[in-house]
Design a protein around this motif. Structure first.
Motif, short mmCIF file in Angstrom:
data_model
loop_
_atom_site.label_atom_id
_atom_site.label_comp_id
_atom_site.label_asym_id
_atom_site.label_seq_id
_atom_site.Cartn_x
_atom_site.Cartn_y
_atom_site.Cartn_z
N ARG A 137 62.63 -57.94 -78.83
CA ARG A 137 62.40 -57.57 -76.95
C ARG A 137 61.11 -58.52 -76.18
O ARG A 137 61.56 -58.75 -75.15
CB ARG A 137 61.95 -56.24 -77.21
CG ARG A 137 62.72 -55.47 -77.89
CD ARG A 137 63.69 -54.78 -76.57
NE ARG A 137 65.04 -54.11 -77.34
CZ ARG A 137 66.10 -54.02 -76.17
NH1 ARG A 137 65.93 -53.10 -75.37
NH2 ARG A 137 67.06 -53.25 -77.09
N GLN B 6 73.61 -47.95 -69.98
CA GLN B 6 73.26 -46.44 -70.58
C GLN B 6 72.41 -46.20 -69.39
O GLN B 6 72.38 -45.23 -69.32
CB GLN B 6 72.70 -47.68 -71.43
CG GLN B 6 72.39 -45.97 -72.42
CD GLN B 6 71.15 -46.63 -73.99
OE1 GLN B 6 70.59 -47.44 -73.92
NE2 GLN B 6 71.97 -46.41 -74.76
N ASP C 40 78.62 -46.93 -68.64
CA ASP C 40 78.49 -46.24 -69.89
C ASP C 40 79.78 -45.43 -70.51
O ASP C 40 80.22 -44.73 -70.01
CB ASP C 40 77.41 -45.47 -70.84
CG ASP C 40 77.08 -45.97 -71.76
OD1 ASP C 40 75.53 -46.90 -72.44
OD2 ASP C 40 77.36 -45.72 -72.66
N ASP D 203 85.04 -47.09 -69.71
CA ASP D 203 85.23 -48.17 -70.99
C ASP D 203 84.35 -49.17 -70.07
O ASP D 203 85.45 -49.77 -69.14
CB ASP D 203 85.85 -48.35 -71.99
CG ASP D 203 86.45 -49.11 -72.38
OD1 ASP D 203 85.68 -50.40 -72.50
OD2 ASP D 203 87.06 -49.44 -73.29
N LEU D 204 83.83 -50.32 -70.08
CA LEU D 204 83.82 -51.43 -69.00
C LEU D 204 85.08 -52.42 -69.69
O LEU D 204 85.05 -53.18 -68.00
CB LEU D 204 82.34 -52.33 -69.52
CG LEU D 204 82.07 -53.77 -68.86
CD1 LEU D 204 81.44 -53.05 -66.93
CD2 LEU D 204 80.80 -54.29 -69.01
#
Ligand SMILES: C[S@@+](CC[C@H](N)C(=O)[O-])C[C@H]1O[C@@H](n2cnc3c(N)ncnc32)[C@H](O)[C@@H]1O
Length: 235
Positions: free
Chosen positions: A54, A76, A95, A107-108
């Motif tokens: 991160r 998301q 998402d 679904d992408l």
């Protein structure tokens, strides 16, 4: 006089290596509590502070904050749009999981419900590794961003796999360049890796950012891609 081969046979591999490191003045590991087969944190360090990857995710989105503007879509949640965006006109989400109540639940890889060229910017933080149908998903990501827009993605490299979902793709920067050339051949794509052996070891053990220094985390050794970042300017 006893020869090297005879000494090795006498000592065996373990003590041969010990003798070699001692006689040649090589560094020897001081394991402390790191000689273990389970991580210090099983939650990537979230329970202690900030997971190591991160640190690089934050630097990447901070460096591109000027591009996170206008009509922006994120996988998301809107977390990264809120944190790094400005001049936001639309903050949408996509998402496959309806529990996130995304703007576009699909679904992408099959995002036909999202019109072509409808966003200025697509944020994919730590997502590409979970996209089962990777090429189709990345082609769709590019389709829904307008010409001259941008796709900003981060992908974990040397970090533990996610246990509760399928975690498919952890490639090097070179690997992601091959993917980008395949799916976005006519775009301007920059792929970079971040991390070094200390950051990679810390990430694997679940040690947190706050337990290292920025000077340590900022050392770049391309052999240890803790995080790979991808910025794709569409045409
Ligand atoms: C790790 S999360 C996204 C990043 C997260 N916001 C973060 O900062 O770490 C990955 C998300 O991708 C979604 N996802 C996985 N496969 C997908 C697909 N084929 N199409 C759309 N979403 C997908 C998952 O449901 C999940 O919400």
């Amino acid at each position: 006089m006893i020869g090297g081969t005879a000494i090795k046979a006498l000592l065996g591999p373990k003590w041969t290596t010990w003798a070699r490191t001692v006689t040649r003045g090589m560094e020897r590991p001081a394991w402390g509590n790191l000689r273990r087969v389970t991580p210090i944190s099983a939650r990537y360090g979230f329970d202690r502070g900030t997971p190591i990857d991160r640190y690089y995710v934050d630097k990447f989105f901070t460096a591109h904050r000027d591009a996170i503007t206008g009509r922006v879509i994120e996988i998301q949640t809107r977390d990264h749009i809120r944190r790094y965006g400005s001049g936001i006109v639309a903050a949408d989400t996509l998402d496959i999981d309806p529990s996130f109540q995304p703007t576009h639940c699909c679904d992408l890889a099959h995002a036909d419900r999202v019109p072509s060229g409808s966003y200025d910017c697509f944020l994919l933080p730590n997502t590409l590794c979970f996209l089962r149908n990777l090429d189709a998903s990345l082609r769709e990501a590019r389709r829904i961003v307008r010409p001259g827009g941008i796709i900003l993605a981060t992908v974990p490299g040397f970090v533990p796999l996610t246990a509760d979902v399928e975690d498919y793709w952890h490639a090097s920067a070179a690997g992601w360049r091959v993917v980008a050339a395949r799916v976005w051949p006519d775009c301007d794509t920059t792929v970079e890796s971040h991390g070094n052996c200390l950051a990679a070891a810390a990430a694997m053990y679940g040690i947190a950012v706050e337990e290292l220094t920025a000077a340590e985390l900022d050392v770049h050794d391309p052999r240890y891609p803790v995080l790979v970042t991808i910025a794709c300017r569409t045409r």
